[in-house]
Design a protein around this motif. Structure first.
Motif, PDB file in Angstrom:
ATOM      1  N   GLY A  10       1.109  -1.485   0.103  1.00 27.18           N
ATOM      2  CA  GLY A  10      -0.023  -0.038   0.214  1.00 27.18           C
ATOM      3  C   GLY A  10       1.083   1.209  -0.324  1.00 27.18           C
ATOM      4  O   GLY A  10       2.031   1.422   0.142  1.00 27.18           O
ATOM      5  N   GLN A  11       0.624   2.303  -0.113  1.00 30.68           N
ATOM      6  CA  GLN A  11       0.771   3.623   0.027  1.00 30.68           C
ATOM      7  C   GLN A  11       1.789   4.006   0.841  1.00 30.68           C
ATOM      8  O   GLN A  11       2.961   4.548   0.812  1.00 30.68           O
ATOM      9  N   CYS A  12       1.593   3.825   1.839  1.00 33.66           N
ATOM     10  CA  CYS A  12       2.266   3.788   3.540  1.00 33.66           C
ATOM     11  C   CYS A  12       3.193   2.853   3.301  1.00 33.66           C
ATOM     12  O   CYS A  12       4.337   3.199   3.553  1.00 33.66           O
ATOM     13  N   GLY A  75      -6.034   2.051  -6.145  1.00 27.92           N
ATOM     14  CA  GLY A  75      -6.621   1.730  -5.205  1.00 27.92           C
ATOM     15  C   GLY A  75      -7.717   1.435  -5.234  1.00 27.92           C
ATOM     16  O   GLY A  75      -8.603   0.857  -5.599  1.00 27.92           O
ATOM     17  N   VAL A  76      -7.505   1.262  -3.186  1.00 32.37           N
ATOM     18  CA  VAL A  76      -9.204   0.040  -2.824  1.00 32.37           C
ATOM     19  C   VAL A  76      -9.974   0.666  -2.413  1.00 32.37           C
ATOM     20  O   VAL A  76     -10.985   0.577  -2.250  1.00 32.37           O
ATOM     21  N   GLY A  77      -9.896   2.169  -2.165  1.00 37.94           N
ATOM     22  CA  GLY A  77     -10.707   3.612  -0.981  1.00 37.94           C
ATOM     23  C   GLY A  77     -10.684   2.806  -0.017  1.00 37.94           C
ATOM     24  O   GLY A  77     -12.133   2.720   0.274  1.00 37.94           O
ATOM     25  N   ALA A  78     -10.077   1.756   0.425  1.00 33.87           N
ATOM     26  CA  ALA A  78      -9.979   2.365   2.139  1.00 33.87           C
ATOM     27  C   ALA A  78     -10.887   1.402   2.269  1.00 33.87           C
ATOM     28  O   ALA A  78     -11.275   0.597   3.693  1.00 33.87           O
ATOM     29  N   ASN A  79     -11.315   0.165   1.645  1.00 28.88           N
ATOM     30  CA  ASN A  79     -12.071  -1.128   2.439  1.00 28.88           C
ATOM     31  C   ASN A  79     -11.466  -2.242   1.511  1.00 28.88           C
ATOM     32  O   ASN A  79     -11.157  -2.788   0.785  1.00 28.88           O
ATOM     33  N   GLY A 116      -6.839   0.554   2.160  1.00 28.27           N
ATOM     34  CA  GLY A 116      -7.819  -0.183   2.478  1.00 28.27           C
ATOM     35  C   GLY A 116      -6.864  -1.390   1.594  1.00 28.27           C
ATOM     36  O   GLY A 116      -6.541  -3.038   1.576  1.00 28.27           O
ATOM     37  N   THR A 117      -5.490  -0.876   1.267  1.00 32.76           N
ATOM     38  CA  THR A 117      -4.874  -2.221   0.293  1.00 32.76           C
ATOM     39  C   THR A 117      -4.099  -3.248   1.128  1.00 32.76           C
ATOM     40  O   THR A 117      -3.597  -4.444   1.216  1.00 32.76           O
ATOM     41  N   GLY A 118      -2.974  -1.888   1.540  1.00 37.61           N
ATOM     42  CA  GLY A 118      -2.226  -2.889   2.554  1.00 37.61           C
ATOM     43  C   GLY A 118      -2.037  -3.144   4.294  1.00 37.61           C
ATOM     44  O   GLY A 118      -2.383  -4.268   4.505  1.00 37.61           O
ATOM     45  N   SER A 119      -3.534  -2.898   4.768  1.00 40.76           N
ATOM     46  CA  SER A 119      -4.269  -3.535   5.425  1.00 40.76           C
ATOM     47  C   SER A 119      -4.719  -5.007   5.265  1.00 40.76           C
ATOM     48  O   SER A 119      -5.193  -5.666   6.362  1.00 40.76           O
ATOM     49  N   GLU A 147      -7.549  11.425  13.559  1.00 36.47           N
ATOM     50  CA  GLU A 147      -8.735  12.474  13.448  1.00 36.47           C
ATOM     51  C   GLU A 147      -9.349  12.292  11.459  1.00 36.47           C
ATOM     52  O   GLU A 147      -9.990  12.775  11.561  1.00 36.47           O
ATOM     53  N   GLU A 148      -8.685  10.844  11.283  1.00 32.26           N
ATOM     54  CA  GLU A 148      -8.756  10.789   9.964  1.00 32.26           C
ATOM     55  C   GLU A 148     -10.166  10.332   9.373  1.00 32.26           C
ATOM     56  O   GLU A 148     -10.260  10.188   8.413  1.00 32.26           O
ATOM     57  N   GLY A 149     -10.721   9.793  10.674  1.00 30.32           N
ATOM     58  CA  GLY A 149     -12.048   9.448  10.207  1.00 30.32           C
ATOM     59  C   GLY A 149     -12.199   7.776  10.531  1.00 30.32           C
ATOM     60  O   GLY A 149     -11.540   6.987  10.275  1.00 30.32           O
ATOM     61  N   ALA A 189       4.981  15.965   7.917  1.00 34.05           N
ATOM     62  CA  ALA A 189       4.964  15.030   8.651  1.00 34.05           C
ATOM     63  C   ALA A 189       5.485  12.977   8.525  1.00 34.05           C
ATOM     64  O   ALA A 189       5.858  12.895   8.753  1.00 34.05           O
ATOM     65  N   TYR A 190       4.745  12.985   6.900  1.00 32.19           N
ATOM     66  CA  TYR A 190       4.675  11.751   6.745  1.00 32.19           C
ATOM     67  C   TYR A 190       6.007  11.430   6.331  1.00 32.19           C
ATOM     68  O   TYR A 190       7.018  10.886   6.999  1.00 32.19           O
ATOM     69  N   ASN A 191       7.098  12.501   5.564  1.00 30.94           N
ATOM     70  CA  ASN A 191       8.430  11.569   5.401  1.00 30.94           C
ATOM     71  C   ASN A 191       9.258  11.826   7.075  1.00 30.94           C
ATOM     72  O   ASN A 191      10.167  11.350   6.717  1.00 30.94           O
ATOM     73  N   ILE A 193       8.489  11.323   9.415  1.00 30.74           N
ATOM     74  CA  ILE A 193       7.805   9.331  10.110  1.00 30.74           C
ATOM     75  C   ILE A 193       8.373   8.460   9.356  1.00 30.74           C
ATOM     76  O   ILE A 193       8.870   7.881   9.956  1.00 30.74           O
ATOM     77  N   ASN A 194       9.079   8.091   8.012  1.00 35.62           N
ATOM     78  CA  ASN A 194       9.168   7.478   7.115  1.00 35.62           C
ATOM     79  C   ASN A 194      10.700   7.182   7.258  1.00 35.62           C
ATOM     80  O   ASN A 194      10.965   5.845   7.782  1.00 35.62           O
ATOM     81  N   ASP A 195      10.907   8.892   7.226  1.00 38.29           N
ATOM     82  CA  ASP A 195      12.273   8.682   7.696  1.00 38.29           C
ATOM     83  C   ASP A 195      13.529   7.782   8.849  1.00 38.29           C
ATOM     84  O   ASP A 195      14.188   6.952   9.264  1.00 38.29           O
TER      85      ASP A 195
HETATM   86  N1  LIG Z   1       3.925   7.162   8.300  1.00 35.54           N
HETATM   87  C1  LIG Z   1       2.863   7.424   6.870  1.00 35.54           C
HETATM   88  N2  LIG Z   1       1.624   7.224   6.965  1.00 35.54           N
HETATM   89  C2  LIG Z   1       1.054   6.921   5.690  1.00 35.54           C
HETATM   90  C3  LIG Z   1       2.053   7.483   4.881  1.00 35.54           C
HETATM   91  N3  LIG Z   1       0.896   7.475   3.445  1.00 35.54           N
HETATM   92  C4  LIG Z   1       0.495   7.353   3.855  1.00 35.54           C
HETATM   93  N4  LIG Z   1      -0.164   6.895   5.339  1.00 35.54           N
HETATM   94  C5  LIG Z   1      -1.873   6.382   6.869  1.00 35.54           C
HETATM   95  O1  LIG Z   1      -2.026   5.476   5.992  1.00 35.54           O
HETATM   96  C6  LIG Z   1      -3.430   5.766   6.131  1.00 35.54           C
HETATM   97  C7  LIG Z   1      -4.235   5.428   4.934  1.00 35.54           C
HETATM   98  O2  LIG Z   1      -3.281   3.825   4.281  1.00 35.54           O
HETATM   99  P1  LIG Z   1      -2.577   4.131   3.003  1.00 35.54           P
HETATM  100  O3  LIG Z   1      -1.401   3.317   2.695  1.00 35.54           O
HETATM  101  O4  LIG Z   1      -2.244   5.222   2.261  1.00 35.54           O
HETATM  102  O5  LIG Z   1      -3.198   3.318   1.910  1.00 35.54           O
HETATM  103  P2  LIG Z   1      -3.774   1.923   1.469  1.00 35.54           P
HETATM  104  O6  LIG Z   1      -2.659   0.548   1.426  1.00 35.54           O
HETATM  105  O7  LIG Z   1      -2.496   2.542  -0.094  1.00 35.54           O
HETATM  106  O8  LIG Z   1      -4.977   1.067   0.564  1.00 35.54           O
HETATM  107  P3  LIG Z   1      -6.098   2.098  -0.230  1.00 35.54           P
HETATM  108  O9  LIG Z   1      -5.302   3.701  -1.237  1.00 35.54           O
HETATM  109  O10 LIG Z   1      -7.064   2.055   0.966  1.00 35.54           O
HETATM  110  O11 LIG Z   1      -6.084   1.151  -1.122  1.00 35.54           O
HETATM  111  C8  LIG Z   1      -3.963   7.089   6.625  1.00 35.54           C
HETATM  112  O12 LIG Z   1      -3.033   6.396   8.007  1.00 35.54           O
HETATM  113  C9  LIG Z   1      -2.212   7.461   6.544  1.00 35.54           C
HETATM  114  O13 LIG Z   1      -2.069   8.725   7.836  1.00 35.54           O
HETATM  115  C10 LIG Z   1       2.955   8.378   4.838  1.00 35.54           C
HETATM  116  O14 LIG Z   1       3.757   8.076   3.611  1.00 35.54           O
HETATM  117  N5  LIG Z   1       3.551   8.153   5.985  1.00 35.54           N
END
Ligand SMILES: Nc1nc2c(ncn2[C@@H]2O[C@H](COP(=O)(O)OP(=O)(O)OP(=O)(O)O)[C@@H](O)[C@H]2O)c(=O)[nH]1
Length: 368
Positions: A10-12, A75-79, A116-119, A147-149, A189-191, A193-195
């Motif tokens: 997934g994206q994260c 993506g799968v839109g958090a589903n 949705g994807t990674g989780s 607070e993301e929902g 903040a993302y960058n 945290i990732n680092d």
């Molecule tokens: N630390 C960190 N959190 C991230 C980053 N990108 C997204 N997130 C967090 O990841 C969560 C969303 O998950 P993503 O990884 O974007 O979703 P995905 O697994 O790609 O799934 P879908 O987009 O639904 O297909 C949220 O809580 C975001 O705050 C990142 O680069 N770093």
């Protein structure tokens, strides 16, 4: 030399993996991955998996051959239900890619808990891998900003439950909410945290495959990770100027040094402390007294020392947790989120009455 597999889902997960590759290849521009050697002592293989092709394209330091696209819109839109289907449809492709890379000593799978994807992919992938391979597999999971929902909160709750049932050998927690103290806008903040996560993981890999003055190895790491409730987190501190090693250890064990909010002395079950730096900083008395203090609270503490001439001291701590107050708080608000989403769905279902209203003009045309 250890064979290590790191997967980012997934994206994260992709972004953290890219931060790891950036650290590992050095930061000599975007062609570094083609030109330079990885910094790893171990044989490290990395794989990024995503349904969204744009997330994969965004990666700058991860080779194209290490990116697997499992197509599904953007993506799968958090589903997570959709995510589980997409994983099932692409399972053979993913497993073949991993299998073709040979055998490993340990694997880490990185994901956010709330998308949705990674989780959805991560627990299913770990279950598949555990059925076929006998190396330990650890999930590194990023929890959402609170607070993301509601969808993200409910995903996080179900993802962690699925992970615990997946056969994963441990779950390492990092928490966006807790780490947002780093400040700045969301992107920075993302960058940041990732680092932080990338740096800690690379330090750990270095330590597991190092000739140390005092040794901690993969066996010790496995023992630490098997303690507690299957949950862990990592702390780190790097001295910016000369400071006593006891202060560096204290900082690496303090809540500010952790990836997830915890009180090491109250909640940890087992621990590993790895010190790195010049021999002159490693006062055995100071190290022993800090380790003793921690072990009197948590029981077993493994310690390792990596000597690096002329380097200021750095300390990494791995803690498995016996209890996690912050996780209980997260589940309390996730339950509210799940109830809220269920009630909303019930309300939408009962809105079928609206359809009934529309159906009254079925077959009619307007007259003017
Ligand atoms: N630390 C960190 N959190 C991230 C980053 N990108 C997204 N997130 C967090 O990841 C969560 C969303 O998950 P993503 O990884 O974007 O979703 P995905 O697994 O790609 O799934 P879908 O987009 O639904 O297909 C949220 O809580 C975001 O705050 C990142 O680069 N770093």
């Amino acid at each position: 030399m250890l064979n290590i597999l790191i997967i980012g889902n997934g994206q994260c997960g992709n972004r953290i993996l890219d931060a790891i590759n950036r650290e590992a290849f050095g930061t000599k521009g975007r062609f570094a991955k083609y030109l330079s050697q990885q910094k790893y002592k171990s044989n490290v293989q990395t794989i990024a998996i995503n349904t969204a092709v744009n997330d994969l394209k965004e990666m700058k330091f991860t080779k194209a051959k290490d990116r697997i696209h499992t197509p599904h819109l953007h993506g799968v839109g958090a589903n997570r239900n959709v995510g589980k289907h997409v994983f099932e449809d692409n399972k053979t492709l993913i497993m073949k890619n991993i299998h073709d890379r040979g055998d490993f000593d340990v694997a880490f799978v990185i994901t956010s808990a709330s998308g949705g994807t990674g989780s959805s992919f991560t627990p299913m992938l770990i279950r598949e891998l555990k059925e076929k391979c006998d190396y330990p597999i650890y999930a590194l999971v990023v929890l959402p900003f609170r607070e993301e929902g509601t969808l993200y909160l409910q995903n996080a709750a179900f993802c962690l439950k699925d992970l615990r049932e997946s056969g994963a050998d441990g779950i390492i927690l990092a928490d966006n909410q807790f780490l947002k103290q780093m400040g700045g806008n969301v992107e920075s903040a993302y960058n940041g945290i990732n680092d932080m996560i990338a740096k800690r993981l690379l330090f750990l890999l270095d330590a597991l495959d190092s000739e140390m003055m005092m040794v901690t190895d993969l066996g010790d790491f496995k023992t630490v990770m098997s303690g507690g409730a299957g949950l862990a987190t990592i702390g780190f501190y790097e001295a910016e100027a000369e400071m006593p090693i006891k202060s560096v250890i204290k900082n690496a064990l303090s809540p500010e040094g952790m990836l997830f909010s915890t009180d090491a002395y109250q909640e940890a079950s087992r621990s590993m402390i790895i010190l790195k730096g010049d021999r002159k900083y490693m006062s055995i008395d100071e190290v022993s007294s800090e380790v003793e203090q921690l072990s009197s609270c948590v029981g077993q503490v493994f310690k390792g020392i990596i000597v690096r001439n002329d380097e200021l001291p750095q300390v990494l701590t791995v803690l498995t947790l016996e209890s996690a107050m912050e996780l209980e708080n997260l589940y309390a608000i996730a339950v509210e989120a799940i109830n809220y989403e269920r009630q909303k769905k019930e309300r939408v279902d009962s809105m079928k009455e609206v359809d009934r209203a529309f159906s009254q003009i079925n077959g009619m045309d307007p007259s003017y």
